[in-house]
Motif scaffolding. Structure first.
Motif, PDB file in Angstrom:
ATOM      1  N   PRO A   1       0.829  -1.212   0.000  1.00  0.00           N
ATOM      2  CA  PRO A   1       0.000   0.000   0.000  1.00  0.00           C
ATOM      3  C   PRO A   1       0.859   1.255   0.000  1.00  0.00           C
ATOM      4  N   ASP A   2       0.439   2.246  -0.802  1.00  0.00           N
ATOM      5  CA  ASP A   2       1.164   3.510  -0.876  1.00  0.00           C
ATOM      6  C   ASP A   2       0.820   4.368   0.336  1.00  0.00           C
ATOM      7  N   ARG A   3       1.833   4.935   0.962  1.00  0.00           N
ATOM      8  CA  ARG A   3       1.598   5.637   2.217  1.00  0.00           C
ATOM      9  C   ARG A   3       0.919   6.992   2.024  1.00  0.00           C
ATOM     10  N   ASP A   4       0.953   7.550   0.817  1.00  0.00           N
ATOM     11  CA  ASP A   4       0.399   8.877   0.576  1.00  0.00           C
ATOM     12  C   ASP A   4      -0.956   8.886  -0.121  1.00  0.00           C
ATOM     13  N   ARG A   5      -1.292   7.784  -0.782  1.00  0.00           N
ATOM     14  CA  ARG A   5      -2.533   7.755  -1.565  1.00  0.00           C
ATOM     15  C   ARG A   5      -3.350   6.544  -1.125  1.00  0.00           C
ATOM     16  N   PRO A   6      -4.536   6.748  -0.541  1.00  0.00           N
ATOM     17  CA  PRO A   6      -5.278   5.648   0.075  1.00  0.00           C
ATOM     18  C   PRO A   6      -5.757   4.577  -0.891  1.00  0.00           C
ATOM     19  N   GLY A   7      -5.845   4.889  -2.194  1.00  0.00           N
ATOM     20  CA  GLY A   7      -6.270   3.883  -3.154  1.00  0.00           C
ATOM     21  C   GLY A   7      -5.141   3.327  -3.989  1.00  0.00           C
ATOM     22  N   ALA A   8      -3.892   3.647  -3.623  1.00  0.00           N
ATOM     23  CA  ALA A   8      -2.759   3.316  -4.475  1.00  0.00           C
ATOM     24  C   ALA A   8      -1.927   2.167  -3.929  1.00  0.00           C
ATOM     25  N   TRP A   9      -1.347   1.423  -4.857  1.00  0.00           N
ATOM     26  CA  TRP A   9      -0.510   0.275  -4.535  1.00  0.00           C
ATOM     27  C   TRP A   9       0.744   0.300  -5.377  1.00  0.00           C
ATOM     28  N   SER A  10       1.854  -0.084  -4.762  1.00  0.00           N
ATOM     29  CA  SER A  10       3.092  -0.297  -5.503  1.00  0.00           C
ATOM     30  C   SER A  10       3.281  -1.791  -5.732  1.00  0.00           C
TER      31      SER A  10
ATOM     32  N   LEU B   1       6.053  -4.606  -6.506  1.00  0.00           N
ATOM     33  CA  LEU B   1       7.481  -4.909  -6.480  1.00  0.00           C
ATOM     34  C   LEU B   1       7.687  -6.353  -6.911  1.00  0.00           C
ATOM     35  N   ILE B   2       8.775  -6.599  -7.620  1.00  0.00           N
ATOM     36  CA  ILE B   2       9.179  -7.959  -7.979  1.00  0.00           C
ATOM     37  C   ILE B   2      10.569  -8.180  -7.421  1.00  0.00           C
ATOM     38  N   ASP B   3      10.706  -9.186  -6.566  1.00  0.00           N
ATOM     39  CA  ASP B   3      11.992  -9.455  -5.917  1.00  0.00           C
ATOM     40  C   ASP B   3      12.560  -8.205  -5.255  1.00  0.00           C
ATOM     41  N   GLY B   4      11.680  -7.404  -4.667  1.00  0.00           N
ATOM     42  CA  GLY B   4      12.096  -6.233  -3.921  1.00  0.00           C
ATOM     43  C   GLY B   4      12.294  -4.980  -4.734  1.00  0.00           C
ATOM     44  N   ALA B   5      12.222  -5.066  -6.043  1.00  0.00           N
ATOM     45  CA  ALA B   5      12.429  -3.900  -6.896  1.00  0.00           C
ATOM     46  C   ALA B   5      11.075  -3.316  -7.294  1.00  0.00           C
ATOM     47  N   PRO B   6      10.839  -2.025  -7.034  1.00  0.00           N
ATOM     48  CA  PRO B   6       9.567  -1.410  -7.436  1.00  0.00           C
ATOM     49  C   PRO B   6       9.367  -1.476  -8.942  1.00  0.00           C
ATOM     50  N   GLN B   7       8.175  -1.887  -9.356  1.00  0.00           N
ATOM     51  CA  GLN B   7       7.864  -2.065 -10.767  1.00  0.00           C
ATOM     52  C   GLN B   7       6.842  -1.053 -11.277  1.00  0.00           C
ATOM     53  N   SER B   8       5.758  -0.847 -10.546  1.00  0.00           N
ATOM     54  CA  SER B   8       4.659   0.007 -10.993  1.00  0.00           C
ATOM     55  C   SER B   8       3.950   0.575  -9.781  1.00  0.00           C
ATOM     56  N   MET B   9       3.224   1.651 -10.018  1.00  0.00           N
ATOM     57  CA  MET B   9       2.258   2.136  -9.033  1.00  0.00           C
ATOM     58  C   MET B   9       0.901   2.235  -9.718  1.00  0.00           C
ATOM     59  N   VAL B  10      -0.140   1.768  -9.033  1.00  0.00           N
ATOM     60  CA  VAL B  10      -1.507   1.859  -9.531  1.00  0.00           C
ATOM     61  C   VAL B  10      -2.365   2.524  -8.474  1.00  0.00           C
ATOM     62  N   ASP B  11      -3.116   3.551  -8.855  1.00  0.00           N
ATOM     63  CA  ASP B  11      -4.076   4.181  -7.952  1.00  0.00           C
ATOM     64  C   ASP B  11      -5.469   3.785  -8.421  1.00  0.00           C
ATOM     65  N   LEU B  12      -6.114   2.891  -7.672  1.00  0.00           N
ATOM     66  CA  LEU B  12      -7.431   2.406  -8.075  1.00  0.00           C
ATOM     67  C   LEU B  12      -8.477   3.520  -8.056  1.00  0.00           C
ATOM     68  N   ALA B  13      -8.263   4.519  -7.215  1.00  0.00           N
ATOM     69  CA  ALA B  13      -9.212   5.633  -7.141  1.00  0.00           C
ATOM     70  C   ALA B  13      -8.976   6.668  -8.234  1.00  0.00           C
ATOM     71  N   ASP B  14      -7.785   6.704  -8.783  1.00  0.00           N
ATOM     72  CA  ASP B  14      -7.447   7.705  -9.804  1.00  0.00           C
ATOM     73  C   ASP B  14      -6.481   7.101 -10.814  1.00  0.00           C
ATOM     74  N   PRO B  15      -6.998   6.391 -11.826  1.00  0.00           N
ATOM     75  CA  PRO B  15      -6.116   5.749 -12.802  1.00  0.00           C
ATOM     76  C   PRO B  15      -5.353   6.725 -13.682  1.00  0.00           C
ATOM     77  N   SER B  16      -5.695   8.018 -13.595  1.00  0.00           N
ATOM     78  CA  SER B  16      -4.914   9.000 -14.354  1.00  0.00           C
ATOM     79  C   SER B  16      -3.641   9.409 -13.620  1.00  0.00           C
ATOM     80  N   HIS B  17      -3.473   8.937 -12.378  1.00  0.00           N
ATOM     81  CA  HIS B  17      -2.261   9.262 -11.622  1.00  0.00           C
ATOM     82  C   HIS B  17      -1.123   8.345 -12.054  1.00  0.00           C
ATOM     83  N   LEU B  18       0.003   8.951 -12.418  1.00  0.00           N
ATOM     84  CA  LEU B  18       1.198   8.207 -12.792  1.00  0.00           C
ATOM     85  C   LEU B  18       2.289   8.531 -11.777  1.00  0.00           C
ATOM     86  N   GLY B  19       2.689   7.540 -10.999  1.00  0.00           N
ATOM     87  CA  GLY B  19       3.545   7.788  -9.859  1.00  0.00           C
ATOM     88  C   GLY B  19       5.028   7.804 -10.134  1.00  0.00           C
ATOM     89  N   PHE B  20       5.460   7.245 -11.265  1.00  0.00           N
ATOM     90  CA  PHE B  20       6.881   7.202 -11.578  1.00  0.00           C
ATOM     91  C   PHE B  20       7.225   8.206 -12.674  1.00  0.00           C
TER      92      PHE B  20
END
Length: 309
Positions: A50-59, A61-80
């Protein structure tokens, strides 16, 4: 790999085998009260955090490396950073709101496909993602909205590109990583020719890569795209362009002029520093680099130790 607005880093896997399957939603989506989830997938150990700043967002990770961020509440948000730069290209490839036909080579958590669907309703999209277990996890825990026309093929990116009808898509986005490296067979002139063949008139080809130090891989990729397309531009953090750190570079290519000035204005609004190179400056940057071919290509370099910390 990419940097988030909090300077986190990722290598959004564009790994890309089966016939297309509709990427439909399940009921709701994972909530922060459920906490993080860890599950093995084809490419390693996946974690949804879970993303600490966005209540609907998730990061992801694969093998500990961040891969993507998805905000289910705002799919127009691009975190990287690199995803925002690809988002700018999505915004500029056609007038605002006009539906697009998009081919995504590399899916990960389907962040960019969500962005297109949210900002350009009625768009038709196909995604090549080889890690079918990862796709199943994303569909179950971070579901797409019903009505979004997104199909995922569990296939290698190049094999999907080879089967794409000529002149059928407005935008090809290559975000193809195996682990944290771009696989060699997706870096060549031959691969780029396939991408150009898939584009409709006026279409664009956008590529996310990663490099560092003297940037030999990036320079070769500029030469590779330039062997096929007459118009190119590059967007990256100035520190990456100076070889001060390992990071992402986004390339755009087309057969007609690219809106470089408008892209520069959009990049200037981002929280992260970015620079757009084009024309003579880009040619000088890549001077002496040879295009990669199927006979000569190598994967992108291994990220230095500590890149994902």
């Amino acid at each position: 790999m990419g940097r988030s607005s909090r300077a986190g880093r990722s290598a959004d896997k564009g790994r890309t085998t089966a016939e297309p399957q509709p990427a439909t939603t399940g009921p709701g989506g994972r909530t922060h009260t459920q906490g993080p989830l860890t599950r093995p997938v084809d490419s390693g150990l996946a974690e949804l955090r879970p993303d600490r700043d966005r209540p609907g967002a998730w990061s992801l990770l694969i093998d500990g490396a961040p891969q993507s961020m998805v905000d289910l509440a705002d799919p127009s948000h691009l975190g990287f950073e690199y995803q925002r730069r690809l988002g700018h290209l999505i915004d500029l490839v056609a007038p605002p709101g006009r539906p697009l036909t998009v081919l995504h080579l590399g899916g990960g958590a389907l962040t960019l496909a969500r962005y297109v669907a949210a900002t350009r309703p009625r768009s038709r999209q196909q995604v090549a993602e080889i890690d079918t277990a990862l796709t199943d996890l994303v569909r179950a825990e971070l579901p797409l909205e019903r009505g979004w026309q997104i199909k995922v093929r569990g296939s290698d990116a190049r094999s999907v590109l080879e089967r794409t009808p000529e002149g059928s898509v407005d935008l090809v986005i290559a975000d193809v990583f195996s682990g944290a490296r771009v696989p060699a067979h997706c870096t060549t002139v031959e691969f780029t020719v396939l991408a150009a063949r898939a584009l409709a008139p006026g279409g664009w080809y956008a590529v996310n890569i990663a490099d560092g130090a003297a940037l030999p891989f990036a320079r070769s990729q500029i030469a590779t795209l330039g062997a096929v397309f007459p118009e190119l531009c590059l967007v990256a953090d100035p520190a990456v362009l100076r070889g001060k750190r390992f990071g992402n570079l986004v390339l755009a290519a087309a057969h007609a002029s690219l809106p470089v000035a408008e892209l520069g204005r959009k990049v200037a609004t981002d929280a992260a520093l970015g620079r757009v190179e084009h024309g003579r400056a880009l040619a000088d940057f890549a001077a002496g680099a040879a295009p990669a071919t199927d006979a000569t290509a190598a994967p992108s370099p291994v990220p230095p130790p500590g890149t994902f910390r």
